[in-house]
Design a protein around this motif. Structure first.
Motif, PDB file in Angstrom:
ATOM      1  N   TYR B 111       0.816  -1.212   0.000  1.00 15.11           N
ATOM      2  CA  TYR B 111       0.000   0.000   0.000  1.00 15.11           C
ATOM      3  C   TYR B 111       0.857   1.272   0.000  1.00 15.11           C
ATOM      4  N   LEU B 112       1.944   1.246   0.789  1.00 13.13           N
ATOM      5  CA  LEU B 112       2.702   2.484   0.973  1.00 13.13           C
ATOM      6  C   LEU B 112       3.910   2.599   0.036  1.00 13.13           C
ATOM      7  N   GLY B 141      -1.428  -5.526  -7.042  1.00 15.83           N
ATOM      8  CA  GLY B 141      -2.400  -4.909  -6.126  1.00 15.83           C
ATOM      9  C   GLY B 141      -3.283  -5.935  -5.458  1.00 15.83           C
ATOM     10  N   ARG B 142      -3.785  -6.891  -6.237  1.00 16.96           N
ATOM     11  CA  ARG B 142      -4.644  -7.935  -5.660  1.00 16.96           C
ATOM     12  C   ARG B 142      -3.867  -8.763  -4.643  1.00 16.96           C
ATOM     13  N   VAL B 145      -3.643  -6.814  -1.367  1.00 20.72           N
ATOM     14  CA  VAL B 145      -4.918  -6.853  -0.649  1.00 20.72           C
ATOM     15  C   VAL B 145      -5.129  -8.220  -0.006  1.00 20.72           C
ATOM     16  N   ARG B 146      -4.841  -9.254  -0.758  1.00 15.35           N
ATOM     17  CA  ARG B 146      -5.092 -10.614  -0.249  1.00 15.35           C
ATOM     18  C   ARG B 146      -4.157 -10.972   0.901  1.00 15.35           C
ATOM     19  N   ARG B 148      -2.638  -8.911   3.005  1.00 11.56           N
ATOM     20  CA  ARG B 148      -3.001  -8.173   4.217  1.00 11.56           C
ATOM     21  C   ARG B 148      -4.246  -8.790   4.833  1.00 11.56           C
ATOM     22  N   GLN B 149      -5.177  -9.159   3.954  1.00 12.10           N
ATOM     23  CA  GLN B 149      -6.405  -9.778   4.433  1.00 12.10           C
ATOM     24  C   GLN B 149      -6.102 -11.103   5.132  1.00 12.10           C
ATOM     25  N   GLN B 152      -4.898 -10.356   8.572  1.00  8.92           N
ATOM     26  CA  GLN B 152      -6.002  -9.860   9.392  1.00  8.92           C
ATOM     27  C   GLN B 152      -6.994 -10.966   9.727  1.00  8.92           C
ATOM     28  N   GLN B 153      -7.197 -11.873   8.770  1.00  7.40           N
ATOM     29  CA  GLN B 153      -8.144 -12.963   9.038  1.00  7.40           C
ATOM     30  C   GLN B 153      -7.613 -13.903  10.111  1.00  7.40           C
ATOM     31  N   GLU B 156      -8.197 -12.194  13.277  1.00  6.89           N
ATOM     32  CA  GLU B 156      -9.629 -12.211  13.615  1.00  6.89           C
ATOM     33  C   GLU B 156     -10.081 -13.601  14.061  1.00  6.89           C
ATOM     34  N   LEU B 157      -9.600 -14.610  13.366  1.00  5.05           N
ATOM     35  CA  LEU B 157     -10.016 -15.964  13.719  1.00  5.05           C
ATOM     36  C   LEU B 157      -9.503 -16.362  15.093  1.00  5.05           C
ATOM     37  N   GLY B 160     -10.752 -12.782  17.622  1.00  7.44           N
ATOM     38  CA  GLY B 160     -12.140 -12.332  17.632  1.00  7.44           C
ATOM     39  C   GLY B 160     -12.400 -11.115  16.790  1.00  7.44           C
ATOM     40  N   ARG B 162     -10.234  -8.020  13.950  1.00 10.18           N
ATOM     41  CA  ARG B 162      -8.997  -7.730  13.223  1.00 10.18           C
ATOM     42  C   ARG B 162      -8.158  -6.668  13.905  1.00 10.18           C
ATOM     43  N   ARG B 184      -9.285 -23.820   9.036  1.00 15.85           N
ATOM     44  CA  ARG B 184      -9.638 -22.668   8.191  1.00 15.85           C
ATOM     45  C   ARG B 184      -8.388 -21.834   7.858  1.00 15.85           C
TER      46      ARG B 184
END
Lengths: 172, 474
Positions: B111-112, B141-142, B145-146, B148-149, B152-153, B156-157, B160, B162, B184
């Protein structure tokens, strides 16, 4: 698995089945009084929609990763507080993708996020933005009377939009 | 005539800062200063709060690396309880910390910095952003995004949510991992690995176009510091402190992070809210050192996972001693993402990972606690003192960005001396001065204890302090 994990699975399943899918994103800071209205609208909608067809999420701010979530949606609804306008006044806008450059790294606008989704994935969903004008943005977890009064009307309007789009509403 | 150039605000960084460059009569840069203009104050306003609130309170320092503060704070609280946390809890914390490194490094790289790396330092600023990357190279770019996601996932998993998860607590974590959640996460790993390997392959060709920047971006001899575990691998969650010099010689090793005050001094300057830690035996400011991905790969003898080890060998062959150019922080970040994904995989395959004993309980057994871990940007230290009731009486935080403060200032000076001549400031110059700081990926909200919106203000002043020119970017 937590609620978000379950929603991911639901989203994947819906995408796989090529069902029309809607994404509702309520954003703002729920610790800053009226700024949390988007968050609250999303929470109120969650119990009233068909979760297999409509993903509802709350967040502090929009992030580039949401472009990936927009990718599989046919309809996207953003809900945010506005600092301008008469307190409690709500507005409904149709949005188009718009490049906003460097603003992206600290929280893109809905239009910038759409532009990113279009560039990265060719996504072109129908997009709506609902805003509610606040009066109090101080520390606090309750809304001003004006915003409190606007809340059910905005929820009902979004429900109407979702219903008209063919996405499932289970109550209300 | 002498001039002062001020860059304010500095963009595509986390936080608020400005840069001042002072030139002499020949138009050459004499001095450079990185002024961090925001103050957070967490060290002071936590006083009087109970120690067990610290992990959640301190994680609010940052929205990008809250997990790093959460873990390090919990480790300081473990020390107050004087407990050894259950092995499963330690492994779960390790996974969370690695996921934090992945998502933060992905933010920094894709991103930066990728706008500079893909489109070039002299590209039109209107295009030199993530939109420009998305148009010029959507796959890159994709991938960003993926990845970083993915990080974060995982957060989160496990935690609880992100951002600002509260799962890590003094004594361990508050819930075990379920088999379903483990599976998962495991299912997401092949894609994350593939993206990282493709990006590394792209970057190793791409960085050849930046020879001049590699030569001039904070490329100087300095010490490197970080946590090392098992004498050879970066210690992301724990380990002993090692210092290495520019030749690759270890100058201090097996240092206890809890005794950091014996070897790290902290200096303050009136021009910035960012303090300047230094290596005490060399004094201030000679005790300049660097932390973070570049330091970690310099300090270790391998990463400890197969794919990352292969990349590490190639990375360390860039130079005979330590890799000195801070431009290579970008390269090091990608290798660390690769390692983190592999390591998460290995930890999830560990037979203990689904264990249900994940918390040690105790009351206050020590009135002082120090926690250290490797955050994405480098070594993070939380140091608390409590009273008999467990209320915080004093706190000191040394954040990775602080460790790098002296090096960032010197890096700005090096870049400015190379690119700034005379009285003209082009956008390419402005961007390179910013980009050298961006290579360090500073997190100013973390390190000054203001809401982070980073811009740049470049000012040119004469020796009398008169403002001669100013370039700003919002």
């Amino acid at each position: 698995m937590n609620g978000n994990g379950q929603r991911d699975l639901i989203r994947d399943a819906a995408a796989a089945a090529l069902l029309p899918r809607a994404l509702v994103i309520g954003y703002g800071n729920p610790l800053r009084s009226d700024d949390g209205i988007g968050w609250r609208v999303a929470q109120d909608l969650r119990g009233r929609v068909d979760a297999s067809r409509i993903e509802v999420m709350e967040c502090q701010q929009l992030t580039p990763e949401m472009a990936e979530q927009i990718r599989t949606a046919g309809l996207v609804v953003f809900v945010d507080a506005a600092a301008q306008g008469a307190p409690g006044e709500w507005r409904h806008h149709r949005l188009r993708a718009e490049d906003s450059g460097n603003a992206l790294s600290h929280g893109p606008t809905p239009a910038a996020l759409l532009a990113l989704a279009a560039d990265l994935y060719g996504a072109a969903p129908e997009v709506h933005l609902f805003t509610v004008s606040g009066i109090s943005f101080h520390y606090g977890e309750s809304f001003s009377p004006e915003v409190t009064q606007a809340l059910p009307r905005v929820v009902a309007e979004i429900e109407k939009l979702l219903r008209a789009s063919g996405c499932g509403i289970t109550a209300g | 005539m002498t001039r002062t150039i001020i860059i304010d605000p500095v963009t595509r960084l986390e936080g608020h800062a400005r840069i001042t460059l002072q030139t002499n009569g020949e138009g050459e840069v004499d001095s450079a200063r990185f002024h961090v203009t925001q103050l957070r104050g967490f060290e002071k306003f936590c006083e009087g709060r109970p120690y067990y609130e610290m992990p959640m309170l301190m994680s609010r320092i940052c929205g990008i690396c809250p997990v790093s503060h959460l873990i390090t704070s919990a480790k300081a609280c473990d020390a107050i309880l004087a407990v050894r946390i259950p092995p499963t809890a330690a492994k779960l914390r390790r996974i969370l910390n690695l996921a934090q490194i992945i998502q933060s490094h992905a933010l920094s790289f894709f991103y930066l910095s990728s706008p500079d790396l893909l489109l070039g330092m002299d590209a039109d600023p209107a295009e030199r952003n993530l939109f420009g990357v998305a148009r010029a190279n959507p796959e890159l770019g994709r991938g960003g995004v993926r990845l970083r996601q993915f990080g974060q996932q995982v957060i989160e998993l496990l935690g609880g949510k992100r951002i600002h998860p509260g799962w890590v607590i003094p004594g361990g974590v508050n819930a075990p991992l379920s088999g379903q959640t483990r599976d998962r996460i495991l299912a997401m790993i092949p894609e994350a690995l593939s993206i990282t390997q493709k990006t590394l392959a792209w970057y190793k060709i791409r960085f050849e176009s930046f020879r001049e920047e590699i030569r001039t971006f904070a490329n100087f001899p300095s010490l490197f510091m970080g946590l090392v575990t098992g004498t050879e691998r970066p210690g992301y969650y724990d380990g002993k402190i090692r210092f290495m010099d520019a030749t690759g010689k270890i100058v201090a090793d097996n240092l206890d992070p809890a005794k950091y005050t014996e070897y790290i001094g902290e200096e303050v300057e009136p021009s910035t809210f960012l303090k300047s830690p230094y290596y005490k035996p060399l004094g201030y400011p000679k005790g300049i050192y660097r932390v973070g991905p570049l330091a970690r790969l310099n300090l270790s003898e391998r990463c400890g996972t197969p794919l990352a080890d292969q990349e590490w060998v190639e990375f360390r062959s860039l130079e005979r001693g330590a890799v000195l150019s801070s431009f290579h922080y970008h390269y090091a970040r990608l290798i660390e993402i690769l390692h983190s994904i592999e390591r998460i995989h290995a930890l999830l395959d560990d037979s203990e990972i689904l264990g249900t004993h994940v918390r040690a309980t105790a009351s206050i057994n020590s009135l002082e606690g120090i926690g250290a871990s490797e955050a994405p940007r480098g070594t993070l230290m939380h140091h608390y003192r409590v009273n008999e009731e467990g209320l915080i009486t004093w706190a000191n935080l040394i954040i990775a960005t602080g460790h790098n403060n002296l090096a960032m200032n010197r890096g700005i000076l090096q870049v400015a001396r190379h690119y700034v001549h005379g009285d003209k400031l082009t956008d390419g110059i402005l961007n390179r001065v910013e980009a050298v700081i961006r290579a360090f990926d500073p997190c100013l909200s973390c390190s000054t204890h203001a809401v982070g919106q980073m811009g740049i203000d470049l000012r040119l002043v004469n020796p009398a302090g008169d403002l001669l020119d100013r370039a700003t970017r919002q």
